[in-house]
Design an enzyme around this catalytic site. Structure first.
Site, PDB file in Angstrom:
ATOM      1  N   CYS A   1       6.120 -17.764  25.248  1.00 55.87           N
ATOM      2  CA  CYS A   1       5.592 -16.400  25.194  1.00 55.87           C
ATOM      3  C   CYS A   1       4.429 -16.145  26.158  1.00 55.87           C
ATOM      4  O   CYS A   1       4.128 -14.993  26.461  1.00 55.87           O
ATOM      5  CB  CYS A   1       5.143 -16.057  23.778  1.00 55.87           C
TER       6      CYS A   1
ATOM      7  N   HIS B   1       7.820  -7.111  22.723  1.00 59.84           N
ATOM      8  CA  HIS B   1       7.377  -8.352  23.373  1.00 59.84           C
ATOM      9  C   HIS B   1       8.495  -8.897  24.259  1.00 59.84           C
ATOM     10  O   HIS B   1       9.319  -9.684  23.805  1.00 59.84           O
ATOM     11  CB  HIS B   1       6.996  -9.349  22.275  1.00 59.84           C
TER      12      HIS B   1
ATOM     13  N   CYS C   1      -0.351 -16.554  21.638  1.00 67.63           N
ATOM     14  CA  CYS C   1       0.144 -17.746  20.971  1.00 67.63           C
ATOM     15  C   CYS C   1       1.431 -18.171  21.665  1.00 67.63           C
ATOM     16  O   CYS C   1       2.075 -17.380  22.355  1.00 67.63           O
ATOM     17  CB  CYS C   1       0.377 -17.500  19.482  1.00 67.63           C
TER      18      CYS C   1
END
Length: 403
Positions: free
Chosen positions: A91, A359, A389
């Site tokens: 991510c 996202h 994160c």
């Protein structure tokens, strides 16, 4: 050491990451190419001065494979001397691309970099690339690896965040994003996506639900209770690592977790000297960046520790930062960060985040960094810390200072 400056940052609007989404018919290559073209055209950029194009991508397979960064540079008619590399830190890939580009500039080995990310989640679904962490049961069992949703619920349980806490945060995210769009806060960085005929097909984030309230979220069932409790439930695996907890409270669902979307981003980074030679005005300076590993079962607490690391490298403290931007992977991730560092929620994710906008995995890090460049200018603030994160238990962070 040479300073690394940010000259420009652009992103696509985020399109719903499913077949009915507005960007589903647009390839990942086209999404990324349009961002590289925008960086070039907005800045009248001599692309022969670009040393490298560094792009994050979390599922670099299929049409996103074969080093899409280099392919997009060619597609955007960059000078053939502009190299390209695709990287994956899950991510945080988009932010990691920026940090790698900054490191090249700061070391003196590069003068101009374009960094960012791409993820077409409607065309290349999450997990398409496989990998031991996702598909090898022996690895997962031996190291108590669980799906991220279980990790998010584990954070909520361990640190005392209720379903109402998470839902209230999600409602606020939606409100802030709606306000940001209404006030034109994203206008400077948004590059509308066009089809092959040059027709604009998306100019605004598509995932938003401005009418969201506590009642509508309260009607949603927890998303991860099944995988947590049905044999061989992952709750039991996580509780092996955290035996002090009696059980895991499942509080996350589609409304207080990040949305699946398509999108791409690009950031122009370079030395002050190269910028001046090309007639570019620096907008921000990268003060520090850091990455860190964290406990992989709870997985998503990395931002707490990597922020401290980046602050130490910059010679700063928590209170020295004007605006914080933490990717809203799950509501409890942000709530824990606020709790751990005692940060005022008013300076965290001031324009909403991934809960409201989505996202696009490989692109998000560079997207939110660009958002902070724009927001520092708009609000006349000086410094921002951007962090995410990361799957497998990691964190990445970058501190920028407005010029």
């Amino acid at each position: 050491m040479t300073d690394a400056y940010i000259f420009d940052a652009v992103r696509t609007p985020r399109g719903k990451g499913k077949k009915s989404g507005s960007l589903h018919e647009i390839t990942a290559l086209s999404l990324l190419t349009q961002q590289l073209e925008a960086i070039r055209d907005r800045n009248d950029l001599d692309t022969s001065k670009v040393d490298d194009v560094i792009m994050g991508c979390v599922s670099p397979v299929g049409e996103q494979g074969a080093d899409i960064a280099r392919v997009a540079a060619i597609s955007a008619d960059y000078a053939e001397t502009a190299a390209g590399v695709t990287i994956n830190r899950f991510c945080a890939s988009g932010l990691e691309a920026v940090n790698m580009g900054a490191a090249k500039v700061m070391s003196g080995m590069s003068d101009m970099i374009v960094a960012g990310g791409i993820e077409s989640m409607s065309r290349v679904p999450m997990g398409s690339d496989g990998g031991a962490m996702a598909v090898d049961p022996s690895f997962a069992y031996e190291h108590q690896l669980v799906p991220q949703g279980i990790s998010a619920d584990l954070i909520a349980t361990k640190y005392g965040f209720s379903r109402d806490d998470c839902d209230a945060y999600a409602v606020e995210s939606q409100k802030r994003t709606a306000k940001a769009w209404d006030e034109g806060r994203f206008d400077k960085g948004i590059v509308p996506v066009k089809d092959q005929l040059g027709v604009t097909i998306l100019s605004k984030d598509e995932h938003m639900r401005p009418s969201t309230d506590m009642q509508s979220l309260g009607a949603l069932n927890p998303s991860f209770i099944g995988m947590g409790t049905v044999m061989p439930g992952f709750d039991g695996v996580a509780l092996q690592k955290y035996p002090e907890l009696e059980k895991i409270n499942h509080v996350h669902h589609a409304g207080n977790s990040s949305g699946i979307v398509d999108g791409a981003s690009a950031v122009l980074i370079g030395t002050k000297e190269m910028g001046e030679a090309l007639g570019l005005k620096a907008r921000a300076r990268i003060k520090s960046f850091a990455e860190i590993g964290s406990e992989p079962t709870i997985m998503l607490t990395g931002p707490e520790f990597v922020a401290a690391k980046a602050l130490k490298k910059a010679g700063m403290e928590v209170g020295d930062i004007d605006l914080y931007e933490l990717n809203e992977a799950f509501a409890a991730v942000v709530l824990r960060f606020l709790q751990a560092h005692d940060i005022d929620p008013a300076i965290m994710n001031v324009n909403g985040g991934a809960i409201s906008m989505g996202h696009p995995l490989g692109a998000t890090g560079a997207m939110i960094l660009g958002t902070m460049v724009d927001e520092l200018e708009r609000s006349d603030k000086e410094t921002s810390l951007i962090t995410l994160c990361v799957g497998g238990g990691m964190g990445a962070a970058t501190i920028i200072e407005r010029v």
